[in-house]
Design an enzyme around this catalytic site. Sequence first.
Site, PDB file in Angstrom:
ATOM      1  N   LYS A  85     -15.671   2.816 -16.115  1.00 45.53           N
ATOM      2  CA  LYS A  85     -15.467   4.032 -16.894  1.00 45.53           C
ATOM      3  C   LYS A  85     -16.294   3.926 -18.181  1.00 45.53           C
TER       4      LYS A  85
ATOM      5  N   ASP B 227     -28.489  12.512 -13.864  1.00 42.32           N
ATOM      6  CA  ASP B 227     -27.145  13.057 -14.058  1.00 42.32           C
ATOM      7  C   ASP B 227     -26.268  12.766 -12.836  1.00 42.32           C
ATOM      8  N   ARG B 228     -24.962  12.730 -13.076  1.00 40.05           N
ATOM      9  CA  ARG B 228     -23.988  12.634 -11.985  1.00 40.05           C
ATOM     10  C   ARG B 228     -24.071  13.932 -11.166  1.00 40.05           C
TER      11      ARG B 228
ATOM     12  N   ASP C 183       0.862  -1.181   0.000  1.00 45.64           N
ATOM     13  CA  ASP C 183       0.000   0.000   0.000  1.00 45.64           C
ATOM     14  C   ASP C 183       0.901   1.235   0.000  1.00 45.64           C
TER      15      ASP C 183
ATOM     16  N   THR D 122      -4.431  14.591 -13.469  1.00 42.18           N
ATOM     17  CA  THR D 122      -5.578  14.663 -14.373  1.00 42.18           C
ATOM     18  C   THR D 122      -5.926  16.108 -14.716  1.00 42.18           C
ATOM     19  N   ASP D 123      -6.590  16.291 -15.849  1.00 40.74           N
ATOM     20  CA  ASP D 123      -7.069  17.640 -16.203  1.00 40.74           C
ATOM     21  C   ASP D 123      -8.266  18.053 -15.341  1.00 40.74           C
ATOM     22  N   GLU D 124      -8.837  17.083 -14.604  1.00 38.92           N
ATOM     23  CA  GLU D 124     -10.047  17.401 -13.820  1.00 38.92           C
ATOM     24  C   GLU D 124      -9.757  18.384 -12.682  1.00 38.92           C
TER      25      GLU D 124
ATOM     26  N   ASN E 181      -8.946  12.433 -20.469  1.00 41.11           N
ATOM     27  CA  ASN E 181      -9.487  11.067 -20.341  1.00 41.11           C
ATOM     28  C   ASN E 181      -8.763  10.088 -21.266  1.00 41.11           C
TER      29      ASN E 181
ATOM     30  N   TYR F  97     -12.967  13.240  -6.154  1.00 38.39           N
ATOM     31  CA  TYR F  97     -11.795  12.696  -6.872  1.00 38.39           C
ATOM     32  C   TYR F  97     -10.860  13.815  -7.298  1.00 38.39           C
TER      33      TYR F  97
ATOM     34  N   ASN G 133     -20.465  12.781 -24.816  1.00 38.98           N
ATOM     35  CA  ASN G 133     -20.637  11.382 -24.400  1.00 38.98           C
ATOM     36  C   ASN G 133     -21.568  10.610 -25.335  1.00 38.98           C
TER      37      ASN G 133
ATOM     38  N   GLU H 102      -7.041   6.147  -6.266  1.00 37.46           N
ATOM     39  CA  GLU H 102      -8.447   5.846  -6.519  1.00 37.46           C
ATOM     40  C   GLU H 102      -8.829   6.765  -7.671  1.00 37.46           C
TER      41      GLU H 102
ATOM     42  N   HIS I 267     -21.736  17.201 -12.042  1.00 33.10           N
ATOM     43  CA  HIS I 267     -21.113  16.708 -13.279  1.00 33.10           C
ATOM     44  C   HIS I 267     -20.391  17.830 -14.055  1.00 33.10           C
TER      45      HIS I 267
ATOM     46  N   LYS J  81      -6.990  14.744  -6.162  1.00 38.65           N
ATOM     47  CA  LYS J  81      -5.855  14.810  -7.092  1.00 38.65           C
ATOM     48  C   LYS J  81      -5.221  16.208  -7.041  1.00 38.65           C
TER      49      LYS J  81
HETATM   50  P1  NAD Z   1      -6.938   2.573 -12.100  1.00 36.37           P
HETATM   51  O1  NAD Z   1      -8.025   2.777 -11.104  1.00 36.37           O
HETATM   52  O2  NAD Z   1      -7.189   1.716 -13.298  1.00 36.37           O
HETATM   53  O3  NAD Z   1      -5.647   1.970 -11.391  1.00 36.37           O
HETATM   54  C1  NAD Z   1      -5.204   2.400 -10.136  1.00 36.37           C
HETATM   55  C2  NAD Z   1      -4.184   1.389  -9.629  1.00 36.37           C
HETATM   56  O4  NAD Z   1      -3.691   1.883  -8.365  1.00 36.37           O
HETATM   57  C3  NAD Z   1      -4.780   0.005  -9.368  1.00 36.37           C
HETATM   58  O5  NAD Z   1      -3.908  -0.983  -9.857  1.00 36.37           O
HETATM   59  C4  NAD Z   1      -4.885  -0.071  -7.838  1.00 36.37           C
HETATM   60  O6  NAD Z   1      -4.771  -1.394  -7.337  1.00 36.37           O
HETATM   61  C5  NAD Z   1      -3.714   0.797  -7.429  1.00 36.37           C
HETATM   62  N1  NAD Z   1      -3.894   1.364  -6.071  1.00 36.37           N
HETATM   63  C6  NAD Z   1      -4.997   1.990  -5.585  1.00 36.37           C
HETATM   64  N2  NAD Z   1      -4.797   2.320  -4.298  1.00 36.37           N
HETATM   65  C7  NAD Z   1      -3.533   1.919  -3.971  1.00 36.37           C
HETATM   66  C8  NAD Z   1      -2.747   2.000  -2.791  1.00 36.37           C
HETATM   67  N3  NAD Z   1      -3.230   2.545  -1.679  1.00 36.37           N
HETATM   68  N4  NAD Z   1      -1.501   1.491  -2.809  1.00 36.37           N
HETATM   69  C9  NAD Z   1      -1.002   0.920  -3.952  1.00 36.37           C
HETATM   70  N5  NAD Z   1      -1.708   0.811  -5.101  1.00 36.37           N
HETATM   71  C10 NAD Z   1      -2.959   1.302  -5.107  1.00 36.37           C
HETATM   72  O7  NAD Z   1      -6.485   4.046 -12.526  1.00 36.37           O
HETATM   73  P2  NAD Z   1      -5.959   4.576 -13.927  1.00 36.37           P
HETATM   74  O8  NAD Z   1      -7.115   4.965 -14.753  1.00 36.37           O
HETATM   75  O9  NAD Z   1      -4.939   3.641 -14.454  1.00 36.37           O
HETATM   76  O10 NAD Z   1      -5.253   5.926 -13.452  1.00 36.37           O
HETATM   77  C11 NAD Z   1      -3.885   5.930 -13.049  1.00 36.37           C
HETATM   78  C12 NAD Z   1      -3.486   7.345 -12.667  1.00 36.37           C
HETATM   79  O11 NAD Z   1      -3.688   8.218 -13.765  1.00 36.37           O
HETATM   80  C13 NAD Z   1      -4.296   7.924 -11.506  1.00 36.37           C
HETATM   81  O12 NAD Z   1      -3.425   8.666 -10.690  1.00 36.37           O
HETATM   82  C14 NAD Z   1      -5.314   8.831 -12.192  1.00 36.37           C
HETATM   83  O13 NAD Z   1      -5.681   9.898 -11.337  1.00 36.37           O
HETATM   84  C15 NAD Z   1      -4.512   9.307 -13.383  1.00 36.37           C
HETATM   85  N6  NAD Z   1      -5.292   9.680 -14.579  1.00 36.37           N
HETATM   86  C16 NAD Z   1      -6.227   8.829 -15.095  1.00 36.37           C
HETATM   87  C17 NAD Z   1      -6.910   9.173 -16.253  1.00 36.37           C
HETATM   88  C18 NAD Z   1      -7.920   8.242 -16.889  1.00 36.37           C
HETATM   89  O14 NAD Z   1      -8.570   8.609 -17.881  1.00 36.37           O
HETATM   90  N7  NAD Z   1      -8.085   7.020 -16.418  1.00 36.37           N
HETATM   91  C19 NAD Z   1      -6.647  10.397 -16.882  1.00 36.37           C
HETATM   92  C20 NAD Z   1      -5.672  11.247 -16.324  1.00 36.37           C
HETATM   93  C21 NAD Z   1      -4.994  10.874 -15.176  1.00 36.37           C
HETATM   94  P1  TYD Z   2     -15.811   8.495 -16.826  1.00 33.79           P
HETATM   95  O1  TYD Z   2     -15.358   7.462 -17.795  1.00 33.79           O
HETATM   96  O2  TYD Z   2     -16.304   8.081 -15.485  1.00 33.79           O
HETATM   97  O3  TYD Z   2     -14.621   9.559 -16.724  1.00 33.79           O
HETATM   98  P2  TYD Z   2     -14.580  11.005 -15.966  1.00 33.79           P
HETATM   99  O4  TYD Z   2     -15.805  11.166 -15.161  1.00 33.79           O
HETATM  100  O5  TYD Z   2     -13.364  10.896 -15.124  1.00 33.79           O
HETATM  101  O6  TYD Z   2     -14.469  12.006 -17.069  1.00 33.79           O
HETATM  102  O7  TYD Z   2     -16.987   9.319 -17.514  1.00 33.79           O
HETATM  103  C1  TYD Z   2     -16.801   9.965 -18.774  1.00 33.79           C
HETATM  104  C2  TYD Z   2     -18.061  10.721 -19.098  1.00 33.79           C
HETATM  105  O8  TYD Z   2     -19.127   9.783 -19.325  1.00 33.79           O
HETATM  106  C3  TYD Z   2     -18.534  11.624 -17.951  1.00 33.79           C
HETATM  107  O9  TYD Z   2     -19.079  12.824 -18.506  1.00 33.79           O
HETATM  108  C4  TYD Z   2     -19.630  10.814 -17.278  1.00 33.79           C
HETATM  109  C5  TYD Z   2     -20.218  10.001 -18.420  1.00 33.79           C
HETATM  110  N1  TYD Z   2     -20.758   8.664 -18.060  1.00 33.79           N
HETATM  111  C6  TYD Z   2     -22.046   8.296 -18.498  1.00 33.79           C
HETATM  112  O10 TYD Z   2     -22.761   9.081 -19.162  1.00 33.79           O
HETATM  113  N2  TYD Z   2     -22.493   7.043 -18.159  1.00 33.79           N
HETATM  114  C7  TYD Z   2     -21.772   6.168 -17.416  1.00 33.79           C
HETATM  115  O11 TYD Z   2     -22.266   5.045 -17.109  1.00 33.79           O
HETATM  116  C8  TYD Z   2     -20.454   6.554 -17.004  1.00 33.79           C
HETATM  117  C9  TYD Z   2     -19.597   5.626 -16.185  1.00 33.79           C
HETATM  118  C10 TYD Z   2     -19.984   7.806 -17.354  1.00 33.79           C
END
Ligand code: NAD
Ligand code: TYD
Length: 361
Positions: A202, A297-298, A61, A136-138, A192, A163, A262, A86, A301, A167
């Site tokens: 996702k 909606d989320r 961890d 992330t850009d978020e 994304n 989230y 979306n 996360e 959002h 970050k």
């Molecule tokens: P993911 O949720 O698929 O993977 C996260 C990984 O981290 C998993 O393998 C999980 O087991 C591990 N993890 C979680 N908590 C942990 C802990 N306490 N100790 C050790 N390992 C732990 O996430 P992802 O989509 O691969 O994103 C990876 C990184 O990129 C994140 O920091 C996220 O914020 C960033 N990011 C993601 C996106 C996207 O579109 N997915 C875009 C921009 C940035």
């Molecule tokens: P997501 O993949 O969760 O990425 P993020 O929220 O980090 O951008 O969602 C992408 C977009 O899709 C976001 O605007 C929320 C929307 N969404 C849906 O409309 N339906 C769904 O079931 C999910 C998971 C996301």
Amino acid sequence: MRTYLVTGGAGFIGSNYIHYMFKKYDNEIRIINVDVLTYAGNLENLKDVENRDNYTFIRADICDRDAINKIFEENDIDRVVHFAAESHVDRSIVNPEVFVQTNVLGTATMLNAAKKAWELPDGTFKEGKKFLHVSTDEVYGSLDDDPNAFFYETTPYSPHSPYSASKASSDMLVKAYMDTYKFPANITNCSNNYGPYQFPEKLIPLIINNALASKDLPVYGDGKNVRDWLYVEDHAKAIDMVQEKGRLFETYNVGGHNEKQNIEIVKTIIDILREELDDSDPRKEHLTYDLIKYVADRKGHDRRYAIAPDKIKAEIGWEPETMFKEGIRKTIHWYFENEAWMKNVTSGDYEKYYEKMYSNK
Ligand code: NAD
Ligand code: TYD
């Protein structure tokens, strides 16, 4: 040989990054992957590399200070690439605390351990050591529909979801280490990602999975929220290029210039799946736009994300290489060819998650 400590390497982007790095550097580097294996971590993603002599997996961890310090004590780490987090907005709305724990405290633990291992008695750092924080850009908040508005590295932080707030906090900690100690780091803020090994919570893998099971395709709100989609391998390449060519202490935005609503994504997936499925495949009959279901909606959002990747292009020469048309087809193919992977990750707790998140929508 240069040694990388990758956190969260069993997740979506981390595992794609590890594949990318071995493809590029083969035996010139060593990778230690530290992952606690939450629901999002899956060692199946790394089957292809697990027997390499220059790859080690350690289950730990990132919040466990002793375990992380021990890894630094036992290995001469040159590069940290910090993915572990996360990562899902909807989960953060239901349970924010674990996001603070992992994303903020976990990042603090990683920074402390690297600082301790790399700092010299005079307060400078050993030559060549580098920490890259994947973000992330978020963190920049939400843009309106003005097509000329983009996120730049100078855009003030304005996170909305738990989230993105976690970050943003972790980014601030990295910035504090750079400002206070001249800690050798970079931050990347990426849009994304999509591609192989993404967990079907996702949007893109969830829609592919539901469509192939003839289940409703949940679209939040009016379906017109915009995300800027980047093929995951392009992100992996950007991270490597920033670490090799970027200026230390700088932030680089990474994005695809690929904004889509979306609803457009969902319809594209249906169209491609219909082309791919044989006419005799019983799933094809049900796979129409009728499966689209507009749902509640989320909360909070964000409307639109869009990155201006001008800085990374000008300074480092990185540009997205995979056009969306090609990337989404490759992604859908991958899920087709890896049905067993999808079955495995959606067995167990996934059904409970899906029921909890979508039953009231
Ligand atoms: P993911 O949720 O698929 O993977 C996260 C990984 O981290 C998993 O393998 C999980 O087991 C591990 N993890 C979680 N908590 C942990 C802990 N306490 N100790 C050790 N390992 C732990 O996430 P992802 O989509 O691969 O994103 C990876 C990184 O990129 C994140 O920091 C996220 O914020 C960033 N990011 C993601 C996106 C996207 O579109 N997915 C875009 C921009 C940035
Ligand atoms: P997501 O993949 O969760 O990425 P993020 O929220 O980090 O951008 O969602 C992408 C977009 O899709 C976001 O605007 C929320 C929307 N969404 C849906 O409309 N339906 C769904 O079931 C999910 C998971 C996301």
